[in-house]
Motif scaffolding. Structure first.
Motif, PDB file in Angstrom:
ATOM      1  N   SER A 119       0.828  -1.218   0.000  1.00  0.00           N
ATOM      2  CA  SER A 119       0.000   0.000   0.000  1.00  0.00           C
ATOM      3  C   SER A 119       0.855   1.257   0.000  1.00  0.00           C
ATOM      4  O   SER A 119       0.518   2.247  -0.653  1.00  0.00           O
ATOM      5  N   ALA A 120       1.963   1.212   0.717  1.00  0.00           N
ATOM      6  CA  ALA A 120       2.868   2.365   0.723  1.00  0.00           C
ATOM      7  C   ALA A 120       3.417   2.609  -0.676  1.00  0.00           C
ATOM      8  O   ALA A 120       3.492   3.757  -1.137  1.00  0.00           O
ATOM      9  N   GLY A 121       3.799   1.543  -1.362  1.00  0.00           N
ATOM     10  CA  GLY A 121       4.289   1.684  -2.737  1.00  0.00           C
ATOM     11  C   GLY A 121       3.212   2.209  -3.667  1.00  0.00           C
ATOM     12  O   GLY A 121       3.466   3.088  -4.508  1.00  0.00           O
ATOM     13  N   LEU A 122       2.008   1.680  -3.522  1.00  0.00           N
ATOM     14  CA  LEU A 122       0.892   2.161  -4.346  1.00  0.00           C
ATOM     15  C   LEU A 122       0.611   3.634  -4.076  1.00  0.00           C
ATOM     16  O   LEU A 122       0.307   4.391  -4.995  1.00  0.00           O
ATOM     17  N   THR A 123       0.739   4.034  -2.817  1.00  0.00           N
ATOM     18  CA  THR A 123       0.542   5.443  -2.466  1.00  0.00           C
ATOM     19  C   THR A 123       1.503   6.325  -3.232  1.00  0.00           C
ATOM     20  O   THR A 123       1.133   7.397  -3.721  1.00  0.00           O
ATOM     21  N   GLN A 124       2.745   5.882  -3.374  1.00  0.00           N
ATOM     22  CA  GLN A 124       3.733   6.660  -4.127  1.00  0.00           C
ATOM     23  C   GLN A 124       3.354   6.778  -5.593  1.00  0.00           C
ATOM     24  O   GLN A 124       3.549   7.814  -6.214  1.00  0.00           O
ATOM     25  N   TRP A 125       2.819   5.710  -6.161  1.00  0.00           N
ATOM     26  CA  TRP A 125       2.484   5.714  -7.583  1.00  0.00           C
ATOM     27  C   TRP A 125       1.133   6.342  -7.865  1.00  0.00           C
ATOM     28  O   TRP A 125       0.842   6.695  -8.998  1.00  0.00           O
ATOM     29  N   GLU A 126       0.286   6.464  -6.857  1.00  0.00           N
ATOM     30  CA  GLU A 126      -1.024   7.069  -7.066  1.00  0.00           C
ATOM     31  C   GLU A 126      -0.995   8.592  -6.895  1.00  0.00           C
ATOM     32  O   GLU A 126      -1.986   9.264  -7.120  1.00  0.00           O
ATOM     33  N   LYS A 127       0.158   9.123  -6.510  1.00  0.00           N
ATOM     34  CA  LYS A 127       0.299  10.574  -6.392  1.00  0.00           C
ATOM     35  C   LYS A 127       0.309  11.208  -7.779  1.00  0.00           C
ATOM     36  O   LYS A 127       0.518  10.535  -8.788  1.00  0.00           O
ATOM     37  N   GLU A 128       0.114  12.496  -7.807  1.00  0.00           N
ATOM     38  CA  GLU A 128       0.141  13.209  -9.085  1.00  0.00           C
ATOM     39  C   GLU A 128       1.482  13.034  -9.787  1.00  0.00           C
ATOM     40  O   GLU A 128       1.551  12.879 -10.993  1.00  0.00           O
ATOM     41  N   SER A 129       2.568  13.051  -9.017  1.00  0.00           N
ATOM     42  CA  SER A 129       3.905  12.841  -9.578  1.00  0.00           C
ATOM     43  C   SER A 129       4.519  11.608  -8.923  1.00  0.00           C
ATOM     44  O   SER A 129       5.169  11.705  -7.882  1.00  0.00           O
ATOM     45  N   PRO A 130       4.324  10.429  -9.516  1.00  0.00           N
ATOM     46  CA  PRO A 130       4.858   9.195  -8.918  1.00  0.00           C
ATOM     47  C   PRO A 130       6.375   9.239  -8.815  1.00  0.00           C
ATOM     48  O   PRO A 130       7.036   9.882  -9.620  1.00  0.00           O
ATOM     49  N   ASP A 131       6.917   8.563  -7.789  1.00  0.00           N
ATOM     50  CA  ASP A 131       8.377   8.546  -7.658  1.00  0.00           C
ATOM     51  C   ASP A 131       8.896   7.126  -7.467  1.00  0.00           C
ATOM     52  O   ASP A 131       8.142   6.174  -7.352  1.00  0.00           O
ATOM     53  N   SER A 132      10.215   6.997  -7.415  1.00  0.00           N
ATOM     54  CA  SER A 132      10.862   5.682  -7.396  1.00  0.00           C
ATOM     55  C   SER A 132      10.792   4.983  -6.041  1.00  0.00           C
ATOM     56  O   SER A 132      11.161   3.818  -5.946  1.00  0.00           O
ATOM     57  N   LEU A 133      10.334   5.648  -4.998  1.00  0.00           N
ATOM     58  CA  LEU A 133      10.199   4.985  -3.706  1.00  0.00           C
ATOM     59  C   LEU A 133       9.260   3.786  -3.823  1.00  0.00           C
ATOM     60  O   LEU A 133       9.471   2.760  -3.188  1.00  0.00           O
ATOM     61  N   GLY A 134       8.249   3.895  -4.684  1.00  0.00           N
ATOM     62  CA  GLY A 134       7.333   2.778  -4.899  1.00  0.00           C
ATOM     63  C   GLY A 134       8.076   1.532  -5.343  1.00  0.00           C
ATOM     64  O   GLY A 134       7.795   0.424  -4.869  1.00  0.00           O
ATOM     65  N   ILE A 135       9.040   1.687  -6.231  1.00  0.00           N
ATOM     66  CA  ILE A 135       9.813   0.542  -6.724  1.00  0.00           C
ATOM     67  C   ILE A 135      10.560  -0.125  -5.566  1.00  0.00           C
ATOM     68  O   ILE A 135      10.544  -1.348  -5.434  1.00  0.00           O
ATOM     69  N   ALA A 136      11.187   0.664  -4.734  1.00  0.00           N
ATOM     70  CA  ALA A 136      11.924   0.110  -3.595  1.00  0.00           C
ATOM     71  C   ALA A 136      10.988  -0.644  -2.652  1.00  0.00           C
ATOM     72  O   ALA A 136      11.337  -1.722  -2.145  1.00  0.00           O
ATOM     73  N   LEU A 137       9.806  -0.114  -2.437  1.00  0.00           N
ATOM     74  CA  LEU A 137       8.843  -0.770  -1.550  1.00  0.00           C
ATOM     75  C   LEU A 137       8.324  -2.068  -2.157  1.00  0.00           C
ATOM     76  O   LEU A 137       8.175  -3.069  -1.452  1.00  0.00           O
ATOM     77  N   PHE A 138       8.061  -2.082  -3.456  1.00  0.00           N
ATOM     78  CA  PHE A 138       7.607  -3.319  -4.113  1.00  0.00           C
ATOM     79  C   PHE A 138       8.699  -4.387  -4.039  1.00  0.00           C
ATOM     80  O   PHE A 138       8.415  -5.564  -3.787  1.00  0.00           O
TER      81      PHE A 138
END
Length: 130
Positions: free
Chosen positions: A26-45
């Motif tokens: 969910s934390a990773g999805l939160t990063q990608w669901e933002k207006e400007s997604p960032d690479s933190l989502g990749i690290a969390l996945f």
């Protein structure tokens, strides 16, 4: 911030590995669901995959979001509407706006009257139209 909350849940879950894995996902999805997604989502996945191998559904979703599976493999294993959503998020992160928009629209048609998923989809479509 949502990621801090999900991280807290993951760290405090201990025995409840299902909750911990879902929190990181969910934390990773939160990063990608933002207006400007960032690479933190990749690290969390990637952390979900490495730390929670026993949590099959969460690991599978993380693999989808990282692009480790083909769309055929995805649709054969999970509910098709959710696979459209996950793939659309991945494409949006990769800046493939036209493909992402198409999948978000397909997802929106498939969710029926689910107001939460419709609103989430409309938000993502709105980001793509900016």
């Amino acid at each position: 911030d949502a990621v801090k909350c999900f991280r807290f849940v993951e760290e405090e879950s201990g025995y409840f590995r299902d909750l911990a894995a879902r929190s990181l996902l969910s934390a990773g999805l939160t990063q990608w669901e933002k207006e400007s997604p960032d690479s933190l989502g990749i690290a969390l996945f990637k952390q979900v995959i490495s730390d929670y191998r026993d949590r099959v559904q969460e690991v599978f979703a993380a693999h989808i979001l990282l692009g480790n599976l083909t769309s055929k493999e995805v649709s054969s294993k999970i509910d098709v509407p959710m696979s459209d959503y996950y793939l659309a998020l991945k494409l949006r992160y990769e800046k493939k706006e036209a493909q992402s928009l198409s999948l978000f629209r397909a997802f929106g048609r498939k969710v029926g009257d689910n107001r939460i998923l419709k609103k989430l989809t409309e938000r993502q479509i709105g980001f793509l139209k900016k």
